[in-house]
Each structure stands twice: as structure tokens, then as C-alpha cells.
Design a protein around this motif. Structure first.
Motif, PDB file in Angstrom:
ATOM      1  N   VAL A 194       6.604 -17.922  45.492  1.00 19.61           N
ATOM      2  CA  VAL A 194       6.762 -16.532  45.089  1.00 19.61           C
ATOM      3  C   VAL A 194       8.167 -16.024  45.398  1.00 19.61           C
ATOM      4  CG1 VAL A 194       5.820 -14.242  45.336  1.00 19.61           C
ATOM      5  CG2 VAL A 194       4.333 -16.215  45.523  1.00 19.61           C
ATOM      6  N   ASP A 195       8.718 -16.491  46.493  1.00 17.69           N
ATOM      7  CA  ASP A 195      10.016 -15.994  46.959  1.00 17.69           C
ATOM      8  C   ASP A 195      10.881 -17.195  47.340  1.00 17.69           C
ATOM      9  OD1 ASP A 195      11.995 -14.348  47.850  1.00 17.69           O
ATOM     10  OD2 ASP A 195      10.964 -13.660  49.646  1.00 17.69           O
ATOM     11  N   PRO A 196      11.363 -17.957  46.344  1.00 19.12           N
ATOM     12  CA  PRO A 196      11.987 -19.253  46.660  1.00 19.12           C
ATOM     13  C   PRO A 196      13.424 -19.148  47.179  1.00 19.12           C
ATOM     14  CG  PRO A 196      11.940 -18.921  44.288  1.00 19.12           C
ATOM     15  CD  PRO A 196      11.273 -17.730  44.888  1.00 19.12           C
ATOM     16  N   ASP A 197      14.152 -18.119  46.775  1.00 17.25           N
ATOM     17  CA  ASP A 197      15.594 -18.106  47.078  1.00 17.25           C
ATOM     18  C   ASP A 197      15.943 -18.090  48.568  1.00 17.25           C
ATOM     19  OD1 ASP A 197      17.099 -17.388  44.180  1.00 17.25           O
ATOM     20  OD2 ASP A 197      14.979 -16.887  44.357  1.00 17.25           O
ATOM     21  N   LEU A 226      12.270  -8.346  45.226  1.00 19.43           N
ATOM     22  CA  LEU A 226      11.566  -7.462  44.290  1.00 19.43           C
ATOM     23  C   LEU A 226      10.413  -8.199  43.620  1.00 19.43           C
ATOM     24  CD1 LEU A 226      14.259  -5.475  42.258  1.00 19.43           C
ATOM     25  CD2 LEU A 226      12.868  -4.699  44.160  1.00 19.43           C
ATOM     26  N   ALA A 227      10.724  -9.400  43.126  1.00 18.28           N
ATOM     27  CA  ALA A 227       9.705 -10.169  42.402  1.00 18.28           C
ATOM     28  C   ALA A 227       8.534 -10.466  43.327  1.00 18.28           C
ATOM     29  CB  ALA A 227      10.318 -11.461  41.877  1.00 18.28           C
ATOM     30  N   SER A 228       8.850 -10.759  44.582  1.00 19.01           N
ATOM     31  CA  SER A 228       7.814 -11.092  45.545  1.00 19.01           C
ATOM     32  C   SER A 228       6.981  -9.858  45.910  1.00 19.01           C
ATOM     33  CB  SER A 228       8.473 -11.681  46.778  1.00 19.01           C
ATOM     34  OG  SER A 228       7.520 -11.955  47.749  1.00 19.01           O
ATOM     35  N   TYR A 229       7.647  -8.717  46.083  1.00 18.66           N
ATOM     36  CA  TYR A 229       6.922  -7.480  46.400  1.00 18.66           C
ATOM     37  C   TYR A 229       5.991  -7.093  45.254  1.00 18.66           C
ATOM     38  CZ  TYR A 229       9.538  -6.302  50.667  1.00 18.66           C
ATOM     39  OH  TYR A 229      10.054  -6.290  51.924  1.00 18.66           O
ATOM     40  N   LEU A 230       6.480  -7.273  44.023  1.00 21.09           N
ATOM     41  CA  LEU A 230       5.630  -6.940  42.875  1.00 21.09           C
ATOM     42  C   LEU A 230       4.361  -7.774  42.896  1.00 21.09           C
ATOM     43  CD1 LEU A 230       8.266  -6.462  40.046  1.00 21.09           C
ATOM     44  CD2 LEU A 230       6.600  -4.778  40.805  1.00 21.09           C
ATOM     45  N   MET A 231       4.569  -9.076  43.182  1.00 17.63           N
ATOM     46  CA  MET A 231       3.422  -9.977  43.281  1.00 17.63           C
ATOM     47  C   MET A 231       2.519  -9.533  44.434  1.00 17.63           C
ATOM     48  SD  MET A 231       2.413 -12.975  41.955  1.00 17.63           S
ATOM     49  CE  MET A 231       2.492 -14.718  42.144  1.00 17.63           C
TER      50      MET A 231
END
Lengths: 384, 609
Positions: free
Chosen positions: A84-87, A122-127
Motif C-alpha cells: 500500500v505504501d511502498p516508497d 496520501l494513497a495509503s491514507y485513502l486506502m
């Protein structure tokens, strides 16, 4: 013949202590479980009386595998530790290597790293926010937020060539420069994401059902959280201000003003949810700030032939504030073309493996998934 | 939250919105310039087979071992005849293969759908082929029209720039005959050696097939002893080759496709120069089972020395006959000191002689001993007498003392330290020997007259001048005036004195069939006032030392070169030949000939043929 209901007997049944104790495998097949992990729950009625964490179902031998591959080959493996949060994984690994090598990467690379890290947050929080809704049957939140998340993944795809496993950072900087038109598109996307926030508030955060269900679940005090090793938004939701971006700055964070949103320090699932919601908004502003300050110049230091890249003998620990908190990589080099040892510190490990013993007993089965979602328990953090 | 009677109707505001989902394949993602994946998408691979050299770097970097090299259509010089095949069952689409591609042939596309035409439960022969086609693919130009992730030189992971070699500054260079190139330091050599991707294209191209990637790897690992040991497998003159080899290896080096080739020659020199002598002796000293048979080698040039080394290793008693007062052949008397100092030549020769070969200096075969006598005294004879004659252009003035052949002057200078020079000199020729004599003249003029006045004219224009690029540049830097595209018309004289030279414009060097066929514009002329003319337009062999009755029995090629088998055997079974007299001027080819002849002689003496 008709059977008459004995109301006295029924009333008796609603008393949990009359239920027979049984063991429930709350595992990967369970709809509320996050990934390939399981809790073996001792249950009386629908109340949990005991819990044993059952990791290992996901064991992918990452750390051991990294010892077998060249320094740069490992880059293709590392983002897989957290889908979900790879970076943050990429940046922590690269930063550790850069610390051993004593490298100072170009400013532009630092900013690009920061921007991608925050996009990933952001992408991870949305998930995470969507999943929180889904755990309560509020699947609309999941669908809508995943669709917002997709607009970020489009940007990742444009910048890095892939939507999930970006494999974008490398020791010395980043793999590619930002394409023309990308930052403008990013700012547009941020505006779109920001304009949706009021709707998320109506749907989730101000929703009386959500508030009622989250209140009081998994309460944590600041002392308790620190003692347990809880990090990130979960720790901040207890009122303890800890943020690796501020406490041990890396990438371009020293040059940026980072907000510290305060969700009131309640420390329960609701406080954690609100903390994430506030940080989501702050992150959008932080990306705008980084884009405004984005300098020109090189995006990578050339470190020579990847087949013969050597990291000098030494070791370093690098930590990155991921969406779940401190993601740490301890890298040891014996001066060869491969790492001698890489050890990964997953942020949700203490919650998933140890805090469960404290929180779950006494909780209803229905709340286990919500508890996991509110703490962002991510099984790859402990099976790596 | 505001409570309202209409709250349940809130969702209706989305009723007229465009759906976020897309009906693939009827419609495609439409967020980038073109519908579909992003312009930098890491999708299915595409490989420009015209550019792919088959270096295999993609195979080496692939983290999932999804790539293997399979026979492909890319054959020919500088290509390995293999191309990558990708197992999409293993591929993780990281794109590292693209970022390390030496030729830039491999890239990725925006296509990503892998589908077989048949469901897996109905597998037959045809379906199996179909599945294999989808999952195990040697990419070609397919998907090339839909480009995604690719790499330019800036984005490449490879180390495209070589470490610059330090040289003596131009102003100091022309003052002395000191070696121009300074050689790598340990750090420089390590960095340069780290650039190699071990594609082995160099091995195929080197006439001696030296195991270049192996010794470069040993240098990178700081194991000079092993590096030198590997060199001696195929070349017993690494100190010489580390300085003056024509380095065909570097012209095909896969790093040169996008950047600069690995400095193979300088790395070899670094290893040889920096291995301590006692360690070096340990590499050379080997257990040798001595044999009774004796072999004569005529000529102590690189070919003769190489043959002597491998024959000594095999246990034969080797005697080398050298007409001149110093051993080394053309390496000693053809190449100037500033490129190849005496110490480097002597060191290589000393190591070879230490295995037991004997060198008889000042012993000219044909004068002091005949080839026939050698045949009687020795079990086999290897002739490698080189090209020590110049090719006169045929001017009348050539009988004068100040019209000379470059090859004679260079030899005279190397043996005695003296040679005739003049205040103004013209040189005819555009090859490496012409540059050698021009630069030698420049140094002599500088010390004798205080200034350089050398004019050099070649038939070839600048782009096709046969000399090495760095030789041309360095000659210019040292004050040599270079005039490409001119042929000699006349040498003007006054009695015994040369007064000038006239050139005419050369309008064609080779004809359409690439044969040497110069044509001139007789009206376009330039004239220089000079006191001396040096001709440097080619070299010839002198085979007059071979006894009359023998030379008739030796078969020649139509180009008047000795005809030999792959292992150097002539039409006389006991006589082997190699080096420049067989393959033309090139030290590393001569060494390869010597090695092959040693194998041929061993087979012959073992009663093979």
C-alpha cells in the motif's frame, strides 16, 4: 406438534458466560482480515477472552533473499514489503546505503523523493480511511476513496512506469527525472483530492454510526504507546508528538515546514481515524510546498556499473516516516557487491503482534477488524 | 453534522456524474496523451534486433532470473549471435534490463495484456505453443510502435565515461623520448575495471582471444597476480601489448556503443607494471617436463617470442635467432621509445627467456647460418621475420642520402640512438609508422634546432587516415603539420641536396570495390621547401634469407605471403611461419600466430602430422 419457546432459556443464552468457550481462527479467509495473517482467538459467545497472533503465513524471506542479490537488484524486491505504501521502503534502503557510502544526493533528488513519499502517504491514507469504512460495512467509502487513490496511481505510473511497485528510488537519487507537465498535473490532482474532503467528512468522519463504533476501541495512553513501540499517526493520536520527518529529517524534509495536526489526543480508534484525516489534508499542503520549492539540477548521482557496485564496509540505520509510522532499514555491508544483512523494522509490528494481547481480550469479534484498521496493522510489516 | 430531512438524498447528486470505472476493452484508460498506459509504462519488452549485440547484461542484472540468452539473428563482427528471451512467468517488470542495456536496443512498451487464445483446460499441441508464445518470448520489434519505458545515455545505469589517462603535457612531451602515457593509479584502475560488464565481445575479437573480462575482474578485485596469470594463458607479452596493442577489443567493447570503451589496454599495462617482480616470477615459474626435441625460432619479434614461450612451457629446447643486436623485433626497432620504453620490452623478454629459451643475437639466418642447416640441427623451425623493408615510391631522388624509408630510420635510431635529420622534413604517409617517424623527427628537431618543422601528407583524407586517432591528434599537438588528401608528385633536388617536395590533390584512394586505386587532380598542387623526405607508405618482407632450393618448395599465396595452415605449418612439414610475413603488420595477431604455431609444432613433433 409445535414447540413452545422457553423465554427463560433464551434470556439465559444471551448471557455470554453461558456460552461454551471455543477457539476461532480469525485468519486470511476472514473478510475483515488484512492480508495473510491470523489471530487465534479464544471466544466466549462473541466476546474475546484470549488471543495468540499467528504470523508466518506470509513469510517471504525478504531479508534473507536480499543477502543473495546485488545491491541494486534488491530495489525490485523492497517495495513489495509494503504494497500500500511502498516508497518509504525504497527510500529507507537507499538512504541507509547512501549513509554507509557517505553520499550527499542532489537537492532535486531529495525533493522528488519527498514528493513521491508524500504521494504514497496520501494513497495509503485513502486506502486506510476507505478500509476503515469497509470494516463497518460502509463500502461506499472504500469504493470512492479507491477511485481517488487511482488518480494518484496514474501520476505514479507516469513518473515511474508502474502503479504499485514503483521501483523508482535508487542509491544516489531517483531513476528518472520528472516528465514535462507532471507537476502541473500533480497540483490539479491535489486540488481534486482536496475538494473531495468535505464529502469524506460527511460519509465517514462525521457519520454518527462511525463515531459510535470507533469511540473507545483500542484506547492507548501516550506512555503506553511509547512503551509498546507504537509509532506514526497511532502514537500522535495519543497526544505524543513524534514524527521522523521532524525528529530525524531525511530527503528534503529539513527544508520544508511540516504541520503537526492535533486530533485531541484521545488515543482510541476515533482519535486515530481523525488524526489520519487531518494528516491527509496536511500532506496535500506539504506536497504543494515541496513542488513550489522543487529545485533544478541532477536527479541522480551516477554510482557506476550496477553489476560491480560496492558499498564500503559498514552499517547504517535509516528511518522514514511512512503512513503507518517509522519504517526502518538496518543495512550491513561487508564491502561486497551484495548486502551482508538487511533488517527491516515494520511500523505496525508492535501493534499487530503484542498490543493485540492487551486490547483484544474483552472485545467483541465484530470489532477486531475495526481495531486492526484503526491501527493500520499490516501483516507484511512482521512477515518479511 | 447538519441534520436534514434531505440527507438520504445526498447520493443523488452523483447521479449525473461520469462513471470512474471503464469498460475495458471497449474503452481504455484516458488520462495520458494517448489512451492506455502512461508514456513511461513498464510493459511488455521490445528489442531492436538490428542494434542488439547480445552482450547479456540484461541477463546479468535481472533480479528474478527471467532472462536467458538464446540464439538470434544478430551475427557478425561485434555481435554475439544471441538475444534475450524473457520468461514472463518470472519477470517482475522492474525494467532494470532496459536501464543497463549497452546498445539501447531493449526497451519496454505500453502493452501489457498477456492472453492465450485458448483456455488452459483444452490444451493441445497448438495451444501449448500458443501459451509458450505468450509467456516465453524473445522480444523483437513487436510492441515497438507503442513505446513505454526506455533509457537514454543520461538515464542509463552504466558507467559510460572512461577514466582519463594522464599523459605528459604536450610542451614537455616533445622535449624528450620519455613515455607519454603515465599509467593508471590503483584507484583509477579499480574504477576503470569496474566498468566492465563481462560481455566477452572483446574475447571473440582479440586475435589472441585473451580472456579479457577475467583479467579485468581480477584487477577489479585487486588480484594482480591472478590477472597476469590469466594474461599468460594466451599472451606472453602483456607488458608490450599493454602499451602498443592495436586494441581491436576496445573497438567492439559493448560500453563503446553508448559511451567510451573500457580502457582494456591500459588496464593490462597497469596489472603488469604494478605486480611486484617476485610475485611476477611466481606466475612465470612453472613445472616444466623437459623434452629432448629442439626447435629453432627465426626472429625475436612478438610472434617468435610467443612461440618460444609456449614451446618452452611444453618442454622443448628453443633457440631464437635474431639478426640485430637487440631482441624484440619490430617492437624494439619499429616503435619509438616514447610509446614503448626499452624496460617494458626487456621485462617481457626476460620472463620468457627465464623458462629456458636461448636468444642468439647478431645471428642472421641466411648469412651466419642457413635455414637448411637449421633444419638439420633442429626438429622444427618457426620463421617470423617480420616486415623490415620499406616500400620505395620510385622517385629518382630516392638514391640521395636525405630521402629515406621510415622503417630504416626508426631501426637505426632505436639501435644506435642516432639518425639523420634536417631542419625541415617532409613525411609521406598517413599510417601509424608515419606518425612514429614524424613524432621522432619532431623530438630530434626540437633538441637539435630548437623548433619543430615537420610536414606530413597522406593520400587519405582526415576521416579515413589509417593512423590511430590519438596518434594523429598528438602528432598535431607536437607541431607536426598534417595535410590529408595529398599524394607525392615530385621531389625537387639540387645536386645531392633535397630542396623541396610537391604534392598533388588526391581525389580517390579506393575504387568502388574497396581496392587501392588512387586518382589525382594533377592541377591542384602544393609545394613545401624541405631538406629531407621520409617515405612511409608500407612495409615489405625480406625472404631472401631462405635457401633457393627451399623457397621453391614453400607454397605462397597470390599476395606473395607464405601460405600456412591454421597452426602455422607451411607446405614443408618441419617449417612453420607466422607473424607479419603471414598476416601483415600487427603485434597481437603475430602473438596469436606464435601461440598457434607452438601448438602446431607440438602436434608435429608428437608425430601428429
Amino acid at each position: 406438534m409445535t414447540t413452545t419457546l422457553d423465554f427463560a432459556e433464551l434470556t439465559e443464552l444471551t448471557r455470554t458466560d453461558k456460552y461454551v468457550q471455543y477457539e476461532l481462527f480469525f485468519g486470511p479467509n476472514f473478510p475483515g482480515m488484512h492480508g495473510n495473517f491470523g489471530y487465534i482467538l479464544d471466544v466466549a459467545g462473541s466476546t474475546i477472552t484470549g488471543v495468540r497472533a499467528n504470523p508466518g503465513l506470509l513469510h517471504r524471506g525478504f531479508e534473507k533473499l536480499m543477502e543473495q542479490k546485488l545491491w541494486l537488484q534488491n530495489l525490485s524486491l523492497i517495495p513489495r514489503i509494503c504494497v500500500v505504501d511502498p516508497d518509504p521502503n525504497e527510500v529507507a534502503y537507499c538512504t541507509a546505503i547512501e549513509r554507509i557510502m557517505g553520499l550527499e544526493i542532489p537537492e532535486r533528488a531529495k525533493y522528488i523523493r519527498t514528493i513521491t513519499l508524500e504521494m504514497s502517504r496520501l494513497a495509503s491514507y485513502l486506502m486506510g480511511m476507505g478500509a476503515l469504512g469497509a470494516m463497518m460495512g460502509l463500502y461506499t467509502a472504500m469504493y470512492r476513496m479507491i477511485s481517488d487513490r487511482d488518480t494518484l496511481l496514474d501520476l505514479f505510473e507516469w513518473l515511474t512506469g508502474a502503479r504499485i511497485y514503483h521501483i523508482y528510488n535508487m542509491p544516489g537519487g531517483v531513476r528518472r527525472d520528472i516528465p514535462e507537465g507532471w507537476t502541473e498535473r500533480l497540483l490539479q490532482t491535489l486540488d481534486a483530492l482536496e475538494s473531495n474532503i468535505p464529502e469524506w467528512d460527511r460519509l465517514v468522519f462525521e457519520n454518527p454510526i462511525v463515531i459510535k463504533r470507533l469511540t473507545g476501541i483500542g484506547p492507548l495512553s501516550a506512555d503506553e504507546a511509547v512503551g509498546m513501540g507504537i509509532v506514526g499517526p497511532n502514537l500522535r493520536a495519543t497526544g505524543f508528538k513524534a514524527d521522523v520527518r521532524i525528529d530525524d529529517p531525511y530527503a528534503a524534509y529539513p527544508y520544508l515546514e511540516i504541520e503537526r495536526p492535533d486530533a485531541g489526543g484521545g488515543g482510541d480508534a476515533l482519535a486515530r481515524a481523525v488524526q489520519i484525516r487531518l494528516e491527509y489534508e496536511a500532506t496535500i499542503r506539504l506536497i504543494r510546498q515541496a513542488v513550489r520549492q522543487l529545485p533544478g539540477g541532477d536527479y541522480r548521482l551516477k554510482l557506476g556499473n550496477p553489476l560491480r557496485m560496492i558499498v564500503p564496509k559498514g552499517d547504517a540505520y535509516a528511518r522514514v516516516e511512512s503512513s503507518k509510522g517509522e519504517f526502518g532499514y538496518y543495512v550491513v555491508s561487508d564491502g561486497g557487491v551484495k548486502p551482508y544483512r538487511v533488517s527491516v523494522r515494520g511500523p505496525s509490528l508492535p501493534a499487530g503482534l503484542y498490543l493485540c494481547n492487551k486490547h483484544l481480550p474483552g472485545m467483541l469479534i465484530d470489532d477486531v477488524a475495526i481495531w486492526m484498521a484503526s491501527l493500520a496493522v499490516c501483516p507484511p510489516d512482521f512477515d518479511k | 453534522m447538519k441534520k436534514s430531512l434531505f440527507s438520504p438524498l445526498a447520493t443523488w447528486k452523483n447521479f449525473a456524474k461520469v462513471p470512474v470505472t471503464i469498460q475495458y476493452p471497449k474503452e481504455d484508460l484516458d488520462v495520458f496523451d494517448k489512451p492506455g498506459a502512461s508514456p513511461s509504462y513498464r510493459g511488455l519488452h521490445t528489442n531492436d534486433l538490428a542494434k542488439c549485440v547480445g552482450c547479456g547484461t540484461c541477463e546479468d542484472i535481472c533480479p528474478t532470473n527471467a532472462i536467458r540468452m538464446v540464439p538470434g539473428p544478430n551475427e557478425g563482427p561485434g555481435k554475439k549471435g544471441v538475444i534475450p528471451e524473457i520468461d514472463y512467468g518470472r519477470c517482475c517488470f522492474c525494467g532494470f534490463c532496459v536501464d543497463v542495456c549497452t546498445s539501447g536496443s531493449l526497451s519496454m512498451s505500453r502493452d501489457y495484456i498477456q492472453t492465450a487464445a485458448h483456455p488452459l483446460d483444452k490444451i493441445g499441441e497448438a495451444e501449448l505453443r500458443e501459451i509458450k508464445r505468450v509467456f516465453t518470448v524473445a522480444p523483437n520489434g513487436e510492441h515497438g510502435e507503442n513505446p513505454g519505458h526506455s533509457t537514454d545515455d543520461e538515464e542509463s545505469w552504466l558507467d559510460l565515461e572512461r577514466i582519463e589517462m594522464e599523459e605528459i603535457p604536450t610542451s614537455e612531451r616533445v622535449e624528450s623520448f620519455m613515455e607519454v602515457v603515465r599509467g593508471f593509479s590503483r584507484e583509477q584502475a579499480h574504477k576503470e575495471a569496474s566498468r566492465c560488464v563481462e560481455c566477452e565481445l572483446c574475447v571473440d575479437t582479440c586475435p589472441a582471444h585473451m580472456e579479457i573480462p577475467k583479467y579485468i575482474k581480477a584487477i577489479w578485485q585487486d588480484d594482480l597476480k591472478q590477472a597476469v596469470e590469466i594474461m599468460y594463458h594466451t599472451n606472453p607479452l602483456p607488458g608490450i601489448c599493454g602499451r602498443v596493442c592495436t586494441h581491436k577489443c576496445e573497438t567492439v567493447c559493448s560500453m563503446s556503443l553508448r559511451g567510451e570503451p573500457v580502457a582494456i589496454r591500459w588496464l593490462k599495462r597497469y596489472a603488469v607494471d604494478n605486480l611486484p617482480e617476485e610475485e611476477y616470477r611466481k606466475v612465470i615459474a612453472q613445472e616444466i617436463v623437459r623434452k629432448e626435441q629442439k626447435v629453432a625460432v627465426v626472429g625475436s619479434g612478438p610472434s617468435g617470442l610467443a612461440a618460444a614461450y609456449y614451446l618452452s612451457l611444453a618442454g622443448y629446447q628453443v633457440t631464437i635467432f635474431e639478426a640485430l643486436s637487440k631482441a624484440g623485433g619490430m617492437m624494439r626497432v619499429g616503435v619509438p621509445k616514447y610509446r614503448l620504453p626499452d624496460s617494458a620490452i626487456s621485462r617481457d623478454i626476460d620472463h620468457i627467456v627465464s623458462l629456458g629459451a636461448e636468444i642468439r643475437l647478431n645471428t642472421r639466418v641466411g648469412r651466419d647460418v642457413s635455414l637448411g642447416e637449421l633444419h638439420e640441427q633442429f626438429d622444427a623451425v618457426y620463421i617470423s621475420t617480420g616486415l623490415h623493408l620499406g616500400r620505395p615510391l620510385g622517385f629518382d631522388a630516392e638514391k640521395l642520402s636525405h630521402v629515406r624509408q621510415s622503417i630504416d630510420l626508426l631501426r637505426e635510431f632505436r639501435l644506435t640512438g642516432e639518425m639523420p635529420t634536417a631542419e625541415r622534413v617532409a613525411i609521406i604517409g598517413g599510417g601509424n609508422v608515419a606518425m612514429d617517424i614524424a613524432r621522432t623527427m619532431a623530438r630530434l628537431q626540437k633538441s637539435r634546432y630548437g623548433k619543430v618543422h615537420v610536414v606530413l601528407a597522406s593520400l587519405e583524407t582526415r576521416d579515413i587516415m589509417p593512423a590511430d586517432e590519438e596518434e594523429i591528434i598528438e602528432s598535431g599537438e607536437e607541431g607536426v603539420e598534417i595535410h590529408p588528401g595529398w599524394g607525392p608528385a615530385d621531389i625537387q633536388t639540387d645536386g645531392d641536396r633535397v630542396t623541396g617536395i610537391e604534392f598533388k590533390r588526391c581525389i580517390q584512394v579506393f575504387d568502388e570495390e574497396k581496392r587501392f586505386s588512387p586518382r589525382f587532380d594533377e592541377d591542384d598542387r602544393i609545394k613545401f621547401e624541405v631538406d629531407m623526405v621520409v617515405e612511409s607508405v608500407g612495409q615489405a618482407s625480406d625472404m631472401s634469407y631462405i635457401d633457393k632450393e627451399l623457397i621453391e618448395k614453400i607454397e605462397m599465396t597470390p599476395r606473395r605471403q607464405v601460405k600456412v595452415s591454421d597452426e602455422g605449418q607451411t607446405s614443408l612439414p618441419w617449417l612453420f611461419a607466422g607473424g607479419d610475413i603471414v598476416h601483415g603488420p600487427d603485434a597481437i595477431t603475430a602473438i596469436a600466430d606464435g601461440h598457434a604455431a607452438a601448438r602446431g609444432i607440438e602436434a608435429y613433433l608428437n608425430g601428429g602430422h
